[in-house]
Enzyme design. Structure first.
Site, PDB file in Angstrom:
ATOM      1  N   PRO A  23      31.564  30.865  40.405  1.00  0.00           N
ATOM      2  CA  PRO A  23      30.563  31.510  39.560  1.00  0.00           C
ATOM      3  C   PRO A  23      31.070  31.701  38.134  1.00  0.00           C
ATOM      4  O   PRO A  23      32.190  32.166  37.928  1.00  0.00           O
ATOM      5  CB  PRO A  23      30.347  32.869  40.246  1.00  0.00           C
ATOM      6  CG  PRO A  23      31.562  33.079  41.100  1.00  0.00           C
ATOM      7  CD  PRO A  23      32.056  31.741  41.488  1.00  0.00           C
ATOM      8  N   THR A  25      29.648  33.159  34.428  1.00  0.00           N
ATOM      9  CA  THR A  25      28.672  33.748  33.509  1.00  0.00           C
ATOM     10  C   THR A  25      28.674  32.946  32.214  1.00  0.00           C
ATOM     11  O   THR A  25      29.723  32.716  31.621  1.00  0.00           O
ATOM     12  CB  THR A  25      29.052  35.228  33.242  1.00  0.00           C
ATOM     13  OG1 THR A  25      28.842  35.946  34.451  1.00  0.00           O
ATOM     14  CG2 THR A  25      28.220  35.833  32.130  1.00  0.00           C
ATOM     15  N   HIS A 172      28.388  39.356  45.188  1.00  0.00           N
ATOM     16  CA  HIS A 172      29.544  39.515  44.290  1.00  0.00           C
ATOM     17  C   HIS A 172      30.300  40.781  44.684  1.00  0.00           C
ATOM     18  O   HIS A 172      29.887  41.892  44.349  1.00  0.00           O
ATOM     19  CB  HIS A 172      29.041  39.614  42.856  1.00  0.00           C
ATOM     20  CG  HIS A 172      30.098  39.411  41.808  1.00  0.00           C
ATOM     21  ND1 HIS A 172      31.444  39.557  42.074  1.00  0.00           N
ATOM     22  CD2 HIS A 172      30.012  39.042  40.505  1.00  0.00           C
ATOM     23  CE1 HIS A 172      32.132  39.308  40.967  1.00  0.00           C
ATOM     24  NE2 HIS A 172      31.281  38.979  40.002  1.00  0.00           N
ATOM     25  N   ASN A 175      36.006  41.489  41.181  1.00  0.00           N
ATOM     26  CA  ASN A 175      36.155  41.699  39.731  1.00  0.00           C
ATOM     27  C   ASN A 175      35.750  43.076  39.206  1.00  0.00           C
ATOM     28  O   ASN A 175      35.347  43.214  38.054  1.00  0.00           O
ATOM     29  CB  ASN A 175      35.361  40.625  38.958  1.00  0.00           C
ATOM     30  CG  ASN A 175      35.851  39.220  39.283  1.00  0.00           C
ATOM     31  OD1 ASN A 175      36.888  39.056  39.910  1.00  0.00           O
ATOM     32  ND2 ASN A 175      35.114  38.206  38.863  1.00  0.00           N
ATOM     33  N   TYR A 177      33.209  45.102  40.024  1.00  0.00           N
ATOM     34  CA  TYR A 177      31.797  45.474  39.968  1.00  0.00           C
ATOM     35  C   TYR A 177      31.458  46.406  41.142  1.00  0.00           C
ATOM     36  O   TYR A 177      32.351  46.849  41.866  1.00  0.00           O
ATOM     37  CB  TYR A 177      30.920  44.216  39.907  1.00  0.00           C
ATOM     38  CG  TYR A 177      31.180  43.446  38.629  1.00  0.00           C
ATOM     39  CD1 TYR A 177      30.831  44.001  37.395  1.00  0.00           C
ATOM     40  CD2 TYR A 177      31.822  42.204  38.633  1.00  0.00           C
ATOM     41  CE1 TYR A 177      31.100  43.336  36.205  1.00  0.00           C
ATOM     42  CE2 TYR A 177      32.095  41.527  37.438  1.00  0.00           C
ATOM     43  CZ  TYR A 177      31.730  42.100  36.231  1.00  0.00           C
ATOM     44  OH  TYR A 177      32.006  41.457  35.052  1.00  0.00           O
ATOM     45  N   ARG A 224      32.201  37.155  47.784  1.00  0.00           N
ATOM     46  CA  ARG A 224      33.416  36.892  46.997  1.00  0.00           C
ATOM     47  C   ARG A 224      34.196  38.185  46.797  1.00  0.00           C
ATOM     48  O   ARG A 224      33.602  39.240  46.551  1.00  0.00           O
ATOM     49  CB  ARG A 224      33.011  36.329  45.635  1.00  0.00           C
ATOM     50  CG  ARG A 224      34.141  36.251  44.650  1.00  0.00           C
ATOM     51  CD  ARG A 224      33.722  35.632  43.323  1.00  0.00           C
ATOM     52  NE  ARG A 224      34.449  34.396  43.112  1.00  0.00           N
ATOM     53  CZ  ARG A 224      35.026  34.049  41.950  1.00  0.00           C
ATOM     54  NH1 ARG A 224      34.944  34.816  40.894  1.00  0.00           N
ATOM     55  NH2 ARG A 224      35.687  32.923  41.838  1.00  0.00           N
ATOM     56  N   ASN A 228      43.725  40.615  45.110  1.00  0.00           N
ATOM     57  CA  ASN A 228      45.053  41.005  44.629  1.00  0.00           C
ATOM     58  C   ASN A 228      45.137  41.147  43.120  1.00  0.00           C
ATOM     59  O   ASN A 228      46.209  41.097  42.560  1.00  0.00           O
ATOM     60  CB  ASN A 228      46.111  40.015  45.135  1.00  0.00           C
ATOM     61  CG  ASN A 228      46.010  38.661  44.457  1.00  0.00           C
ATOM     62  OD1 ASN A 228      44.941  38.259  44.016  1.00  0.00           O
ATOM     63  ND2 ASN A 228      47.114  37.967  44.352  1.00  0.00           N
ATOM     64  N   TYR A 343      30.426  32.113  26.140  1.00  0.00           N
ATOM     65  CA  TYR A 343      29.302  33.067  26.218  1.00  0.00           C
ATOM     66  C   TYR A 343      28.426  33.031  24.967  1.00  0.00           C
ATOM     67  O   TYR A 343      27.672  33.962  24.714  1.00  0.00           O
ATOM     68  CB  TYR A 343      29.844  34.500  26.374  1.00  0.00           C
ATOM     69  CG  TYR A 343      30.865  34.686  27.465  1.00  0.00           C
ATOM     70  CD1 TYR A 343      30.497  34.662  28.800  1.00  0.00           C
ATOM     71  CD2 TYR A 343      32.206  34.906  27.149  1.00  0.00           C
ATOM     72  CE1 TYR A 343      31.439  34.847  29.802  1.00  0.00           C
ATOM     73  CE2 TYR A 343      33.155  35.088  28.147  1.00  0.00           C
ATOM     74  CZ  TYR A 343      32.764  35.062  29.463  1.00  0.00           C
ATOM     75  OH  TYR A 343      33.694  35.251  30.444  1.00  0.00           O
TER      76      TYR A 343
HETATM   77  C1  LIG Z   1      33.453  32.102  31.306  1.00  0.00           C
HETATM   78  C2  LIG Z   1      33.740  32.756  32.641  1.00  0.00           C
HETATM   79  C3  LIG Z   1      32.717  33.392  33.308  1.00  0.00           C
HETATM   80  C4  LIG Z   1      32.943  33.950  34.579  1.00  0.00           C
HETATM   81  N1  LIG Z   1      31.903  34.523  35.250  1.00  0.00           N
HETATM   82  C5  LIG Z   1      32.057  34.944  36.514  1.00  0.00           C
HETATM   83  C6  LIG Z   1      30.950  35.404  37.267  1.00  0.00           C
HETATM   84  O1  LIG Z   1      29.802  35.411  36.802  1.00  0.00           O
HETATM   85  N2  LIG Z   1      31.173  35.825  38.534  1.00  0.00           N
HETATM   86  C7  LIG Z   1      32.434  35.828  39.085  1.00  0.00           C
HETATM   87  O2  LIG Z   1      32.589  36.219  40.241  1.00  0.00           O
HETATM   88  N3  LIG Z   1      33.503  35.382  38.399  1.00  0.00           N
HETATM   89  C8  LIG Z   1      33.338  34.916  37.139  1.00  0.00           C
HETATM   90  N4  LIG Z   1      34.406  34.397  36.464  1.00  0.00           N
HETATM   91  C9  LIG Z   1      35.679  34.165  37.163  1.00  0.00           C
HETATM   92  C10 LIG Z   1      35.716  32.719  37.675  1.00  0.00           C
HETATM   93  O3  LIG Z   1      34.771  32.516  38.720  1.00  0.00           O
HETATM   94  C11 LIG Z   1      37.101  32.353  38.229  1.00  0.00           C
HETATM   95  O4  LIG Z   1      37.450  33.277  39.214  1.00  0.00           O
HETATM   96  C12 LIG Z   1      38.176  32.346  37.137  1.00  0.00           C
HETATM   97  O5  LIG Z   1      37.754  31.588  36.013  1.00  0.00           O
HETATM   98  C13 LIG Z   1      39.497  31.742  37.682  1.00  0.00           C
HETATM   99  O6  LIG Z   1      39.249  30.440  38.195  1.00  0.00           O
HETATM  100  P1  LIG Z   1      39.634  29.119  37.347  1.00  0.00           P
HETATM  101  O7  LIG Z   1      41.110  29.209  37.072  1.00  0.00           O
HETATM  102  O8  LIG Z   1      39.284  27.966  38.238  1.00  0.00           O
HETATM  103  O9  LIG Z   1      38.844  29.166  36.074  1.00  0.00           O
HETATM  104  C14 LIG Z   1      34.228  33.883  35.164  1.00  0.00           C
HETATM  105  C15 LIG Z   1      35.254  33.264  34.460  1.00  0.00           C
HETATM  106  C16 LIG Z   1      35.030  32.699  33.226  1.00  0.00           C
HETATM  107  C17 LIG Z   1      36.158  31.987  32.509  1.00  0.00           C
END
Ligand SMILES: Cc1cc2nc3c(=O)[nH]c(=O)nc-3n(C[C@H](O)[C@H](O)[C@H](O)COP(=O)(O)O)c2cc1C
Length: 362
Positions: A23, A25, A172, A175, A177, A224, A228, A343
């Site tokens: 996911p 945003t 969700h 993180n 929330y 999700r 940790n 964003y």
């Molecule tokens: C631009 C951005 C937006 C994100 N939005 C969400 C989100 O809407 N929901 C969520 O659970 N995590 C969100 N995350 C976390 C990512 O899902 C992911 O856990 C994080 O980027 C680490 O994974 P990666 O190393 O593959 O990027 C976001 C991360 C980034 C960079």
């Protein structure tokens, strides 16, 4: 041992590969939180993922505190999402909606009133608002009526997701929330049946999952967590027993899949990870486990070979590599993303990352 390019069943959803889009945003929906053609184009470009998990999507105005993020509480939003799911399905993909209530992280200026949380707490740092960053407002503790209403909002949003053509939903629970605010002892100081013991702190997540599962069928539900990491002021003093009990609960509820944002190094969010919990959850939970955070193709293959993960979710790599699955398959270099447009709104840095073939042709 299955590999990244083997098929996978997540409840009722059949994935042709195990490369999941995490996911993300992207803040392109506008104040009314209605998905649009630009978002449909973005998700359609990424339809070769084994499954797409959408950006976090508000279940109510009260729960949505990120400017320009989408929602799933009214007809216009259902119609908007229908364009997205149609586009993804047309391109052969599968897509689930991430259902979001931000709890204490919603600033009142976004229209939801004083934020609600497990307890009367104040989040650290600053809230995102349409007027820039502002200090958070102290949350009020959810009453039993609030809890009942919010659980019903999750169920209604899940029903809306199905009406909008989604293949399922992901709650969700990560993180920092609302679900996480109930789960962990740095944000939950309640002394009723929703706080204190681990069993009580699991109650809110369990009720949300139960209501969503009853409404759309548990075979369409995932959740999700970020076990940790310290995220937005939320962490647990003792994650191992908490997530062991959670694994048992998910098993009882027959939740078919979970995704863990489980860092193995100081994370992209700058948090300090404690030990991963997935090795301990694996023998207690027979559903599928998708792991996330900081993977590329080789690291994902290595993790899969350890036998804990059933699939790997990629976040940032999917932003800048719409054909990520193809690139991993052929061992191609991954294009770097532009953080300034994560964003920013608009098409730039959203739908203009080329596939490998497009880049070669240019
Ligand atoms: C631009 C951005 C937006 C994100 N939005 C969400 C989100 O809407 N929901 C969520 O659970 N995590 C969100 N995350 C976390 C990512 O899902 C992911 O856990 C994080 O980027 C680490 O994974 P990666 O190393 O593959 O990027 C976001 C991360 C980034 C960079």
């Amino acid at each position: 041992m299955p590999g990244l390019f083997d098929s996978l069943e997540l409840g009722s959803i059949e994935l042709p590969n195990r490369i999941v889009m995490a996911p993300l945003t992207r803040a392109r929906a506008g104040f009314e939180a209605v998905p649009n053609e630009l978002m449909a184009a973005y998700y359609a470009q990424r339809a070769s993922a084994g499954m797409i998990i959408t950006e976090a999507t508000g279940i109510s105005r009260e729960g949505l505190g990120w400017p320009n993020a989408p929602g799933l509480w009214n007809l216009a939003q259902i119609d908007g999402w229908k364009r997205v799911t149609d586009a993804v399905h047309f391109h052969g993909g599968r897509i689930v909606a991430q259902l979001w209530h931000m709890g204490r992280l919603v600033h009142p200026s976004l229209g939801g009133g004083q934020p609600v949380s497990a307890s009367a707490t104040l989040a650290p740092d600053y809230a995102h608002t349409y007027q820039g960053k502002k200090p958070y407002t102290q949350a009020r503790p959810a009453t039993r009526d609030d809890i009942e209403r919010i659980v019903a909002d999750y169920a209604a949003a899940a029903q809306n997701a199905i009406c909008a053509g989604f293949d399922g939903v992901q709650v969700h629970g990560a993180n920092g929330y609302l679900v996480d605010q109930f789960l962990r002892d740095s944000a939950n100081f309640r002394d009723d049946e929703y706080g204190g013991s681990i069993d009580n702190r699991l109650r809110f997540a369990s009720e949300v999952l139960g209501a969503v599962g009853e409404t759309i069928g548990m075979d369409k539900v995932g959740i999700r967590f970020s076990p940790n990491i310290y995220s937005q002021g939320v962490e647990d003093s003792d994650p191992i027993p908490l997530f062991a009990a959670l694994a048992d609960r998910l098993e009882e509820l027959k939740v078919p899949w979970i995704e863990l944002r489980e860092a193995h190094q100081p994370t992209s969010a700058g948090a300090i990870p404690t030990a991963p919990v997935s090795p301990m959850m694996r023998p207690r939970y027979s559903g599928k486990i998708i792991l996330n955070s900081d993977y590329d193709g080789p690291k994902a293959r290595a993790r899969m070979a350890e036998g804990i993960a059933d699939g790997i979710a990629f976040g940032r790599p999917f932003i800048s590599n719409p054909d990520l699955v193809h690139r991993i398959a052929i061992g191609a270099l991954l294009a770097p993303g532009d953080v300034d447009t994560f964003y920013s709104g608009g098409a730039a840095g959203y739908v203009d990352y080329p596939t490998l073939d497009e880049a070669k042709a240019a």
